[in-house]
Design an enzyme around this catalytic site. Structure first.
Site, PDB file in Angstrom:
ATOM      1  CB  SER A 245      -0.973   0.009   1.230  1.00 40.02           C
ATOM      2  OG  SER A 245      -2.067   0.645   1.054  1.00 40.02           O
TER       3      SER A 245
ATOM      4  NE  ARG B  25      -8.838   2.394  10.501  1.00 35.51           N
ATOM      5  CZ  ARG B  25      -7.570   2.230  10.191  1.00 35.51           C
ATOM      6  NH1 ARG B  25      -6.761   2.630   9.127  1.00 35.51           N
ATOM      7  NH2 ARG B  25      -6.749   1.182  10.579  1.00 35.51           N
TER       8      ARG B  25
ATOM      9  CG  ASP C 118      -6.798  -3.712  -3.533  1.00 38.61           C
ATOM     10  OD1 ASP C 118      -7.430  -2.731  -3.338  1.00 38.61           O
ATOM     11  OD2 ASP C 118      -5.295  -3.500  -3.306  1.00 38.61           O
TER      12      ASP C 118
ATOM     13  CG  HIS D  34      -5.811  -2.356  -0.087  1.00 38.34           C
ATOM     14  ND1 HIS D  34      -4.841  -2.102  -1.279  1.00 38.34           N
ATOM     15  CD2 HIS D  34      -5.290  -1.353   0.892  1.00 38.34           C
ATOM     16  CE1 HIS D  34      -3.783  -1.342  -0.600  1.00 38.34           C
ATOM     17  NE2 HIS D  34      -3.927  -1.046   0.595  1.00 38.34           N
ATOM     18  CG  ASP D  35      -6.961  -4.267   5.196  1.00 39.33           C
ATOM     19  OD1 ASP D  35      -6.046  -3.551   4.941  1.00 39.33           O
ATOM     20  OD2 ASP D  35      -7.631  -3.992   6.387  1.00 39.33           O
TER      21      ASP D  35
END
Length: 349
Positions: A146, A202, A299, A329-330
């Site tokens: 990332s 967040r 992702d 994505h994580d």
């Protein structure tokens, strides 16, 4: 980006440090009079300094790489500390020991929103200064996911003679309108209210970090069995709302809104073409060393196609490796076994 795996025990040979690196002129022309980077090390630097690996963390990460990439660093692991000297620095602009908005300005008060605009290249310049301090002329490898992948890529472009191998995971050559738009909304929330806005930012970001299929499977439309306050009698509180509120509260407890804004803007501005060439192949032509480029199959922040464009534009024949995950994505944090296998192959003699 958020890891869902618990921290591991401290790795043998692990130590935490802080380095004062002097004044740093930023791309903007502004000067930070004194830059400090907090960094962790694992293993022992070889006499010739040729076994050093730099690990780059993501947006809200820190220098404790063994915690957010568990199972990768240690004796016999992919980043084998019997072989490598592993370094992970908290990014310039961060809030975990490195110079950032919470640091004291020359007038003795915290920088706050006076902290200057920084770029990914500024963060790399600080890390190259750290390499000088450690006596590392050339990294055996620079690896990151990332935002960490963006920093790794810029290191290979800014100092190609100082990087033998570069691993870029779940990161592109430049931000596109979609990523810039998500970042813009997060910045607007923080500017409206730094405390509440950090939590909202967040929550927004987390929806780009996880895949829709995973969230639907884990939470569906189930309601949370809780007495959470509601403005109206009968208002429903869904499990996904509880999950997002939990993610917001966790970040609010450990991260600074100013650092989040500074680093989000730096990632929005990430573009290897800037000042080099609008043709991506030409912009990347000066990159040094070997490359590993990997995307996460699900992702939706930096899609596989976006990452593949980077691989195809790099010098030589660089395939885009695929990390299979439904985590979104994580997946670059959670799919440790797959990432470890890629790193073992890439770092082999």
């Amino acid at each position: 980006m958020t890891a869902i795996m618990p921290p591991t025990a401290v790795v043998a040979g692990h130590a935490q440090h802080s380095a004062a690196l002097g004044a740093l002129r930023l791309e903007s022309g502004e000067v930070l009079d004194e830059v400090t980077l907090a960094y962790d090390t694992y293993g022992t630097l070889a006499p010739g300094g040729d076994n050093a690996v730099l690990v780059e963390h993501a947006l809200t990460g820190d220098s404790h790489a063994h915690e957010w990439w568990p199972g990768l660093i240690g004796p016999g692991l992919p980043l084998d500390t019997d072989r490598f000297f592993v370094v992970c620095a908290n990014v310039l602009g961060g809030c975990s020991g490195s110079t950032g908005p919470t640091s004291l300005a020359p007038d003795g008060s915290p920088f706050g929103d006076r902290f200057p605009h920084i770029t990914i290249r500024d963060t790399v310049a600080a890390e190259l200064r750290l390499a000088d301090r450690l006596g590392i002329d050339r990294w055996y490898a620079v690896l990151g996911g990332s935002m960490g992948g963006a920093r790794a890529l810029e290191t290979a472009l800014m100092a190609p003679e100082r990087v033998a191998r570069t691993g870029v995971v779940a990161a592109p050559a430049h931000s596109e309108a979609d990523q810039i738009a998500w970042g813009h909304i997060q910045l607007q929330a923080i500017r409206a209210d730094p405390v509440a806005g950090l939590g909202i930012a967040r929550q927004i970001a987390h929806l780009t970090y996880r895949a829709d299929a995973e969230l639907n499977h884990r939470f569906g439309a189930r309601q949370q069995a809780t007495s959470a306050p509601a403005e109206h009698v009968g208002e429903r509180y869904y499990s996904i709302q509880s999950y997002l509120d939990h993610q917001a509260a966790k970040l609010q407890r450990r991260f600074d809104a100013g650092s989040y804004a500074v680093l989000t803007q730096a990632l929005m501005d990430h573009d290897v073409r800037r000042g080099r060439s609008q043709d991506l192949r030409t912009a990347l032509a000066g990159a040094g060393g070997e490359f590993l480029v990997a995307a996460v199959s699900s992702d939706r922040l930096y899609t596989p196609e976006h990452v593949r464009q980077l691989a195809e534009a790099l010098p030589g024949d660089v395939p885009c490796r695929m990390i299979t995950s439904w985590a979104g994505h994580d997946g670059f944090l959670t799919e440790v076994e797959q990432i470890g296998a890629l790193f073992r192959e890439f770092l082999a003699e």
